[in-house]
Write a protein that holds these residues in place. Structure first.
Motif, PDB file in Angstrom:
ATOM      1  N   HIS A  63       1.053  -1.247   0.644  1.00 35.89           N
ATOM      2  CA  HIS A  63       0.567   0.265  -0.271  1.00 35.89           C
ATOM      3  C   HIS A  63       1.040   1.007  -0.314  1.00 35.89           C
ATOM      4  O   HIS A  63       1.138   2.186  -1.518  1.00 35.89           O
ATOM      5  CB  HIS A  63      -1.338  -0.262   1.518  1.00 35.89           C
ATOM      6  N   CYS A  64       1.846   1.377   1.169  1.00 31.00           N
ATOM      7  CA  CYS A  64       2.087   2.532   1.400  1.00 31.00           C
ATOM      8  C   CYS A  64       3.245   3.243   0.136  1.00 31.00           C
ATOM      9  O   CYS A  64       3.641   4.212  -0.050  1.00 31.00           O
ATOM     10  CB  CYS A  64       2.816   2.944   2.638  1.00 31.00           C
ATOM     11  N   VAL A  65       4.678   1.641  -0.220  1.00 26.64           N
ATOM     12  CA  VAL A  65       5.269   2.077  -0.995  1.00 26.64           C
ATOM     13  C   VAL A  65       4.949   2.003  -2.156  1.00 26.64           C
ATOM     14  O   VAL A  65       5.425   2.688  -3.346  1.00 26.64           O
ATOM     15  CB  VAL A  65       6.457   1.194  -0.545  1.00 26.64           C
ATOM     16  N   ALA A  66       3.581   1.019  -2.394  1.00 27.90           N
ATOM     17  CA  ALA A  66       3.031   0.911  -4.024  1.00 27.90           C
ATOM     18  C   ALA A  66       2.854   2.178  -4.363  1.00 27.90           C
ATOM     19  O   ALA A  66       2.646   2.728  -5.098  1.00 27.90           O
ATOM     20  CB  ALA A  66       1.787  -0.087  -4.048  1.00 27.90           C
ATOM     21  N   GLU A  67       2.377   3.085  -3.487  1.00 31.11           N
ATOM     22  CA  GLU A  67       1.472   4.513  -4.000  1.00 31.11           C
ATOM     23  C   GLU A  67       2.044   5.112  -4.193  1.00 31.11           C
ATOM     24  O   GLU A  67       2.308   5.837  -4.604  1.00 31.11           O
ATOM     25  CB  GLU A  67       0.611   4.474  -2.133  1.00 31.11           C
ATOM     26  N   ALA A  68       3.661   5.335  -3.383  1.00 29.15           N
ATOM     27  CA  ALA A  68       4.209   6.705  -3.433  1.00 29.15           C
ATOM     28  C   ALA A  68       5.008   6.284  -4.218  1.00 29.15           C
ATOM     29  O   ALA A  68       5.810   6.794  -4.858  1.00 29.15           O
ATOM     30  CB  ALA A  68       5.260   6.348  -2.244  1.00 29.15           C
ATOM     31  N   THR A  69       5.344   4.838  -4.906  1.00 32.99           N
ATOM     32  CA  THR A  69       6.361   4.704  -6.145  1.00 32.99           C
ATOM     33  C   THR A  69       5.350   5.082  -7.302  1.00 32.99           C
ATOM     34  O   THR A  69       5.853   6.007  -8.646  1.00 32.99           O
ATOM     35  CB  THR A  69       7.190   3.322  -6.408  1.00 32.99           C
ATOM     36  N   LEU A  70       4.062   5.312  -7.235  1.00 32.82           N
ATOM     37  CA  LEU A  70       3.522   5.024  -8.364  1.00 32.82           C
ATOM     38  C   LEU A  70       3.363   7.246  -8.724  1.00 32.82           C
ATOM     39  O   LEU A  70       3.598   7.519  -9.738  1.00 32.82           O
ATOM     40  CB  LEU A  70       1.919   5.001  -8.809  1.00 32.82           C
ATOM     41  N   LYS A  71       3.492   7.616  -7.988  1.00 35.95           N
ATOM     42  CA  LYS A  71       3.663   9.337  -7.355  1.00 35.95           C
ATOM     43  C   LYS A  71       4.839   9.731  -7.937  1.00 35.95           C
ATOM     44  O   LYS A  71       5.601  10.436  -9.209  1.00 35.95           O
ATOM     45  CB  LYS A  71       3.175   9.694  -6.457  1.00 35.95           C
ATOM     46  N   GLY A  72       6.074   7.964  -7.645  1.00 35.20           N
ATOM     47  CA  GLY A  72       7.138   9.086  -7.946  1.00 35.20           C
ATOM     48  C   GLY A  72       8.177   9.619  -7.177  1.00 35.20           C
ATOM     49  O   GLY A  72       7.216  10.473  -6.264  1.00 35.20           O
ATOM     50  N   GLY A  73       9.272  10.515  -7.631  1.00 33.71           N
ATOM     51  CA  GLY A  73      10.065  11.989  -6.578  1.00 33.71           C
ATOM     52  C   GLY A  73      10.548  11.411  -5.731  1.00 33.71           C
ATOM     53  O   GLY A  73      10.451  10.001  -5.402  1.00 33.71           O
ATOM     54  N   PRO A  74      10.893  12.146  -5.306  1.00 33.21           N
ATOM     55  CA  PRO A  74      11.572  12.106  -3.686  1.00 33.21           C
ATOM     56  C   PRO A  74      10.853  11.492  -2.149  1.00 33.21           C
ATOM     57  O   PRO A  74      11.569  10.765  -2.109  1.00 33.21           O
ATOM     58  CB  PRO A  74      11.863  13.245  -2.920  1.00 33.21           C
ATOM     59  N   GLU A  75       9.165  11.017  -2.264  1.00 33.15           N
ATOM     60  CA  GLU A  75       8.652  11.128  -1.631  1.00 33.15           C
ATOM     61  C   GLU A  75       8.527   9.152  -1.812  1.00 33.15           C
ATOM     62  O   GLU A  75       9.093   8.049  -0.803  1.00 33.15           O
ATOM     63  CB  GLU A  75       7.552  10.708  -1.669  1.00 33.15           C
ATOM     64  N   ALA A  76       9.208   8.707  -3.281  1.00 33.66           N
ATOM     65  CA  ALA A  76       9.249   7.711  -3.652  1.00 33.66           C
ATOM     66  C   ALA A  76      10.127   6.422  -2.936  1.00 33.66           C
ATOM     67  O   ALA A  76      10.495   6.221  -2.762  1.00 33.66           O
ATOM     68  CB  ALA A  76       9.117   7.391  -5.248  1.00 33.66           C
ATOM     69  N   ASP A  77      11.078   7.525  -3.317  1.00 30.08           N
ATOM     70  CA  ASP A  77      12.517   7.522  -3.382  1.00 30.08           C
ATOM     71  C   ASP A  77      12.894   6.715  -1.126  1.00 30.08           C
ATOM     72  O   ASP A  77      13.536   5.568  -0.683  1.00 30.08           O
ATOM     73  CB  ASP A  77      13.874   8.260  -3.823  1.00 30.08           C
ATOM     74  N   ALA A  78      11.870   8.164  -0.269  1.00 30.41           N
ATOM     75  CA  ALA A  78      12.481   8.216   0.621  1.00 30.41           C
ATOM     76  C   ALA A  78      11.419   7.098   1.683  1.00 30.41           C
ATOM     77  O   ALA A  78      11.499   5.914   2.357  1.00 30.41           O
ATOM     78  CB  ALA A  78      11.640   9.375   1.941  1.00 30.41           C
ATOM     79  N   LYS A  79      10.568   5.891   0.352  1.00 34.32           N
ATOM     80  CA  LYS A  79       9.278   5.056   1.209  1.00 34.32           C
ATOM     81  C   LYS A  79       9.960   3.793   0.789  1.00 34.32           C
ATOM     82  O   LYS A  79      10.510   2.765   1.774  1.00 34.32           O
ATOM     83  CB  LYS A  79       8.090   5.209   0.393  1.00 34.32           C
ATOM     84  N   VAL A  80      10.673   3.944  -0.449  1.00 36.65           N
ATOM     85  CA  VAL A  80      12.041   2.946  -0.630  1.00 36.65           C
ATOM     86  C   VAL A  80      13.318   2.063   0.299  1.00 36.65           C
ATOM     87  O   VAL A  80      13.120   1.127   0.597  1.00 36.65           O
ATOM     88  CB  VAL A  80      12.455   2.415  -1.855  1.00 36.65           C
ATOM     89  N   LYS A  81      13.428   3.993   0.456  1.00 35.23           N
ATOM     90  CA  LYS A  81      15.069   3.367   1.743  1.00 35.23           C
ATOM     91  C   LYS A  81      13.954   3.629   2.389  1.00 35.23           C
ATOM     92  O   LYS A  81      14.576   2.739   3.467  1.00 35.23           O
ATOM     93  CB  LYS A  81      15.576   5.799   1.326  1.00 35.23           C
ATOM     94  N   GLU A  82      13.197   3.589   3.453  1.00 38.38           N
ATOM     95  CA  GLU A  82      12.132   3.223   4.781  1.00 38.38           C
ATOM     96  C   GLU A  82      11.884   1.930   5.050  1.00 38.38           C
ATOM     97  O   GLU A  82      12.422   0.914   6.170  1.00 38.38           O
ATOM     98  CB  GLU A  82      11.259   4.051   4.857  1.00 38.38           C
ATOM     99  N   ALA A  83      11.560   1.443   3.892  1.00 35.56           N
ATOM    100  CA  ALA A  83      10.951  -0.082   3.803  1.00 35.56           C
ATOM    101  C   ALA A  83      12.123  -0.765   4.220  1.00 35.56           C
ATOM    102  O   ALA A  83      12.401  -1.735   4.363  1.00 35.56           O
ATOM    103  CB  ALA A  83      10.440  -0.350   2.862  1.00 35.56           C
ATOM    104  N   SER A  84      13.979  -0.423   2.900  1.00 36.61           N
ATOM    105  CA  SER A  84      14.885  -1.030   2.643  1.00 36.61           C
ATOM    106  C   SER A  84      15.015  -1.796   4.138  1.00 36.61           C
ATOM    107  O   SER A  84      15.880  -2.175   4.819  1.00 36.61           O
ATOM    108  CB  SER A  84      15.716  -0.557   1.957  1.00 36.61           C
ATOM    109  N   ASP A  85      15.244   0.561   4.921  1.00 32.92           N
ATOM    110  CA  ASP A  85      15.529  -0.064   6.688  1.00 32.92           C
ATOM    111  C   ASP A  85      15.131  -0.834   7.344  1.00 32.92           C
ATOM    112  O   ASP A  85      15.870  -1.875   8.804  1.00 32.92           O
ATOM    113  CB  ASP A  85      15.393   1.395   6.773  1.00 32.92           C
ATOM    114  N   ALA A  86      13.897  -0.934   7.686  1.00 31.10           N
ATOM    115  CA  ALA A  86      12.673  -2.031   8.422  1.00 31.10           C
ATOM    116  C   ALA A  86      12.963  -3.239   7.761  1.00 31.10           C
ATOM    117  O   ALA A  86      12.923  -4.082   8.568  1.00 31.10           O
ATOM    118  CB  ALA A  86      10.817  -1.352   7.899  1.00 31.10           C
ATOM    119  N   ILE A  87      13.413  -3.651   6.860  1.00 28.82           N
ATOM    120  CA  ILE A  87      13.846  -4.848   6.788  1.00 28.82           C
ATOM    121  C   ILE A  87      15.627  -5.584   6.643  1.00 28.82           C
ATOM    122  O   ILE A  87      15.098  -6.699   8.170  1.00 28.82           O
ATOM    123  CB  ILE A  87      13.710  -5.475   4.384  1.00 28.82           C
ATOM    124  N   ALA A  88      15.849  -4.694   6.754  1.00 33.63           N
ATOM    125  CA  ALA A  88      17.361  -4.805   7.592  1.00 33.63           C
ATOM    126  C   ALA A  88      17.111  -4.700   9.191  1.00 33.63           C
ATOM    127  O   ALA A  88      18.098  -6.067   9.530  1.00 33.63           O
ATOM    128  CB  ALA A  88      18.452  -3.626   7.189  1.00 33.63           C
TER     129      ALA A  88
END
Length: 93
Positions: A63-88
């Motif tokens: 939901h959150c990451v997919a929605e942000a990536t559809l919008k693109g831009g810095p928010e998408a990058d931030a959401k992907v980084k946030e998810a990667s950090d959580a996975i780590a």
């Protein structure tokens, strides 16, 4: 975005079950139960928390990451980084 409404009840129910497991652990310690039996229950509670974490992460990605990536831009990058950090963090735990 917060937890999706349809998943919120499921997440709350799972957390209540985990809370019950932890309370059971407290009773086992108070009742001087056998250490190995307590450790077995600790393992079950740990597995339940990991399962909950993975479910929550899956919802976040869907939901959150997919929605942000559809919008693109810095928010998408931030959401992907946030998810990667959580996975780590989950992998290290």
């Amino acid at each position: 975005m917060a937890v999706q409404a349809r998943g919120k009840q499921d997440h709350a129910m799972r957390l209540r079950r985990i809370e019950g497991q932890v309370r059971g652990l407290q009773r086992m310690v108070e009742d001087d139960k056998y250490c190995i039996d307590i450790l077995t229950q600790v393992s079950a509670a740990t597995s339940a928390l990991k399962s909950f974490s993975l479910s929550l992460l899956e919802d976040h990605l869907a939901h959150c990451v997919a929605e942000a990536t559809l919008k693109g831009g810095p928010e998408a990058d931030a959401k992907v980084k946030e998810a990667s950090d959580a996975i780590a963090r989950l992998v290290r735990s």
